[in-house]
Design an enzyme around this catalytic site. Structure first.
Site, PDB file in Angstrom:
ATOM      1  N   LYS A 114     -28.719  23.617  -3.786  1.00 54.45           N
ATOM      2  CA  LYS A 114     -29.929  22.840  -4.097  1.00 54.45           C
ATOM      3  C   LYS A 114     -31.090  23.761  -4.459  1.00 54.45           C
ATOM      4  O   LYS A 114     -31.787  23.536  -5.441  1.00 54.45           O
ATOM      5  CB  LYS A 114     -30.340  21.961  -2.897  1.00 54.45           C
ATOM      6  CG  LYS A 114     -29.267  20.993  -2.419  1.00 54.45           C
ATOM      7  CD  LYS A 114     -29.770  20.081  -1.318  1.00 54.45           C
ATOM      8  CE  LYS A 114     -30.135  20.774  -0.020  1.00 54.45           C
ATOM      9  NZ  LYS A 114     -29.012  21.355   0.735  1.00 54.45           N
ATOM     10  N   ARG A 118     -33.715  13.919   4.860  1.00 57.75           N
ATOM     11  CA  ARG A 118     -32.458  14.229   5.540  1.00 57.75           C
ATOM     12  C   ARG A 118     -32.053  13.123   6.511  1.00 57.75           C
ATOM     13  O   ARG A 118     -30.997  13.245   7.146  1.00 57.75           O
ATOM     14  CB  ARG A 118     -32.621  15.535   6.331  1.00 57.75           C
ATOM     15  CG  ARG A 118     -32.109  16.791   5.607  1.00 57.75           C
ATOM     16  CD  ARG A 118     -32.464  17.957   6.495  1.00 57.75           C
ATOM     17  NE  ARG A 118     -31.670  19.131   6.374  1.00 57.75           N
ATOM     18  CZ  ARG A 118     -31.998  20.203   5.647  1.00 57.75           C
ATOM     19  NH1 ARG A 118     -33.062  20.196   4.891  1.00 57.75           N
ATOM     20  NH2 ARG A 118     -31.237  21.275   5.676  1.00 57.75           N
ATOM     21  N   ARG A 148     -24.258  34.799   1.995  1.00 57.54           N
ATOM     22  CA  ARG A 148     -25.435  34.815   1.127  1.00 57.54           C
ATOM     23  C   ARG A 148     -26.586  35.651   1.671  1.00 57.54           C
ATOM     24  O   ARG A 148     -26.787  35.764   2.875  1.00 57.54           O
ATOM     25  CB  ARG A 148     -25.884  33.384   0.799  1.00 57.54           C
ATOM     26  CG  ARG A 148     -26.879  32.753   1.707  1.00 57.54           C
ATOM     27  CD  ARG A 148     -27.310  31.387   1.171  1.00 57.54           C
ATOM     28  NE  ARG A 148     -27.789  30.559   2.263  1.00 57.54           N
ATOM     29  CZ  ARG A 148     -28.166  29.296   2.127  1.00 57.54           C
ATOM     30  NH1 ARG A 148     -28.109  28.700   0.955  1.00 57.54           N
ATOM     31  NH2 ARG A 148     -28.614  28.624   3.169  1.00 57.54           N
ATOM     32  N   ARG A 190     -30.647  34.709   6.133  1.00 55.49           N
ATOM     33  CA  ARG A 190     -31.313  33.722   6.967  1.00 55.49           C
ATOM     34  C   ARG A 190     -30.734  33.743   8.368  1.00 55.49           C
ATOM     35  O   ARG A 190     -29.518  33.855   8.544  1.00 55.49           O
ATOM     36  CB  ARG A 190     -31.138  32.323   6.363  1.00 55.49           C
ATOM     37  CG  ARG A 190     -32.174  32.016   5.322  1.00 55.49           C
ATOM     38  CD  ARG A 190     -31.918  30.727   4.633  1.00 55.49           C
ATOM     39  NE  ARG A 190     -31.643  29.594   5.529  1.00 55.49           N
ATOM     40  CZ  ARG A 190     -31.605  28.333   5.117  1.00 55.49           C
ATOM     41  NH1 ARG A 190     -31.847  28.050   3.839  1.00 55.49           N
ATOM     42  NH2 ARG A 190     -31.346  27.362   5.951  1.00 55.49           N
ATOM     43  N   ARG A 245     -25.403  22.607  11.573  1.00 54.65           N
ATOM     44  CA  ARG A 245     -26.036  22.104  10.342  1.00 54.65           C
ATOM     45  C   ARG A 245     -25.117  21.135   9.609  1.00 54.65           C
ATOM     46  O   ARG A 245     -25.557  20.119   9.087  1.00 54.65           O
ATOM     47  CB  ARG A 245     -26.433  23.288   9.440  1.00 54.65           C
ATOM     48  CG  ARG A 245     -27.651  24.028   9.977  1.00 54.65           C
ATOM     49  CD  ARG A 245     -27.736  25.438   9.460  1.00 54.65           C
ATOM     50  NE  ARG A 245     -28.117  25.533   8.071  1.00 54.65           N
ATOM     51  CZ  ARG A 245     -27.955  26.626   7.331  1.00 54.65           C
ATOM     52  NH1 ARG A 245     -27.410  27.710   7.862  1.00 54.65           N
ATOM     53  NH2 ARG A 245     -28.335  26.640   6.088  1.00 54.65           N
TER      54      ARG A 245
HETATM   55  P1  AMP Z   1     -32.882  24.271   4.669  1.00 49.37           P
HETATM   56  O1  AMP Z   1     -33.608  25.475   4.177  1.00 49.37           O
HETATM   57  O2  AMP Z   1     -33.132  23.055   3.828  1.00 49.37           O
HETATM   58  O3  AMP Z   1     -31.410  24.531   4.882  1.00 49.37           O
HETATM   59  O4  AMP Z   1     -33.494  23.923   6.097  1.00 49.37           O
HETATM   60  C1  AMP Z   1     -33.433  24.853   7.174  1.00 49.37           C
HETATM   61  C2  AMP Z   1     -33.673  24.137   8.507  1.00 49.37           C
HETATM   62  O5  AMP Z   1     -34.985  23.545   8.505  1.00 49.37           O
HETATM   63  C3  AMP Z   1     -32.742  22.974   8.800  1.00 49.37           C
HETATM   64  O6  AMP Z   1     -31.517  23.408   9.371  1.00 49.37           O
HETATM   65  C4  AMP Z   1     -33.599  22.157   9.770  1.00 49.37           C
HETATM   66  O7  AMP Z   1     -33.635  22.773  11.046  1.00 49.37           O
HETATM   67  C5  AMP Z   1     -34.980  22.276   9.161  1.00 49.37           C
HETATM   68  N1  AMP Z   1     -35.244  21.236   8.149  1.00 49.37           N
HETATM   69  C6  AMP Z   1     -35.463  21.418   6.808  1.00 49.37           C
HETATM   70  N2  AMP Z   1     -35.710  20.260   6.185  1.00 49.37           N
HETATM   71  C7  AMP Z   1     -35.633  19.300   7.144  1.00 49.37           C
HETATM   72  C8  AMP Z   1     -35.757  17.874   7.111  1.00 49.37           C
HETATM   73  N3  AMP Z   1     -36.009  17.221   5.975  1.00 49.37           N
HETATM   74  N4  AMP Z   1     -35.620  17.209   8.290  1.00 49.37           N
HETATM   75  C9  AMP Z   1     -35.378  17.862   9.449  1.00 49.37           C
HETATM   76  N5  AMP Z   1     -35.219  19.196   9.537  1.00 49.37           N
HETATM   77  C10 AMP Z   1     -35.345  19.918   8.391  1.00 49.37           C
END
Ligand code: AMP
Length: 214
Positions: A13, A87, A126, A161, A172
């Site tokens: 994404k 989400r 990654r 990360r 996740r």
């Molecule tokens: P991402 O970079 O999108 O993979 O997000 C990293 C982490 O941020 C996720 O594993 C969640 O802990 C938190 N997070 C990001 N976006 C959301 C969302 N829309 N709702 C809840 N937690 C989020």
């Protein structure tokens, strides 16, 4: 045009959102990036979410909806790309309301389909340029031996990360299947969903997304 990129962690994404920003001047709204920035700058919110993110769990709807509200209300754009948001169904409903309040519409939801084995392989391999966020992969696109990012030409280092490890990834993925995947049915029922094969070459995925948007 406002769109959602929907898919599990590692579906690509962020990579595709960056292309859309560069080529169409859209604005990427990644709640993950916003939360990481809050964590890194040590704000109160950052402290609250740090542990939840490290575990790979979802932070509360209130927090992420607040972050998105602030952006939609203040940023002028000819199109938002929602990346990693919504989400949950509550977040999806809130997004509908926020867009309606601004007189905006949601024009497409693109589901990036990838199988679980490919996700695990992608995520655990990654790393990202600390300067520009360009994504590298140990197997398919290793970080340059000279330490200079091929995208920004800087040598600010490459980071992994903290939540890109097998343990957090399990959580996740579980969170994705339990709480986020119902959004596929939700947007399908609203007639807004298009599926794209996220496993292809980056350029192919990019072209498939362009076909949906044009
Ligand atoms: P991402 O970079 O999108 O993979 O997000 C990293 C982490 O941020 C996720 O594993 C969640 O802990 C938190 N997070 C990001 N976006 C959301 C969302 N829309 N709702 C809840 N937690 C989020």
């Amino acid at each position: 045009m406002n769109i959602i990129l929907l898919g599990p962690p590692g579906a690509g994404k962020g990579t595709q959102a960056r292309f859309l920003v560069e080529e169409r001047g859209m604005v990427q709204l990644s709640t993950g990036d916003m939360l990481r920035a809050a964590k890194d700058s040590g704000t109160e919110m950052g402290k609250i979410v740090a542990d939840v993110m490290a575990r790979g769990a979802l932070v509360t709807d209130d927090i992420v909806i607040g972050l998105i509200r602030e952006q939609i209300e203040t940023v002028k754009s000819n199109g938002f790309i929602f990346d990693g948001f919504p989400r949950t169904l509550a977040q999806a409903d809130a997004l509908n309301d926020l867009l309606a309040e601004e007189g905006e519409t949601l024009d497409a939801v693109i589901e990036m389909e990838v199988d679980d084995e490919a996700l695990v392989a992608r995520i655990t391999a990654r790393s990202t340029c600390a300067g520009c966020g360009e994504v590298y992969n140990d197997n398919t696109k290793p970080v340059p031996a000279d330490g200079i990012c091929t995208n920004c030409g800087e040598s600010k280092g490459f980071t992994r990360r903290a939540d890109d490890n097998e343990e957090s990834l399990k959580t996740r993925l579980m969170e994705y299947y339990k709480k986020t995947s119902p959004l596929i049915g939700y947007y399908y029922a609203k007639g807004q969903l298009t599926k794209v094969n996220g496993l292809g070459e980056m350029a192919t995925v990019k072209a498939d997304i362009a076909t949906v948007l044009d």
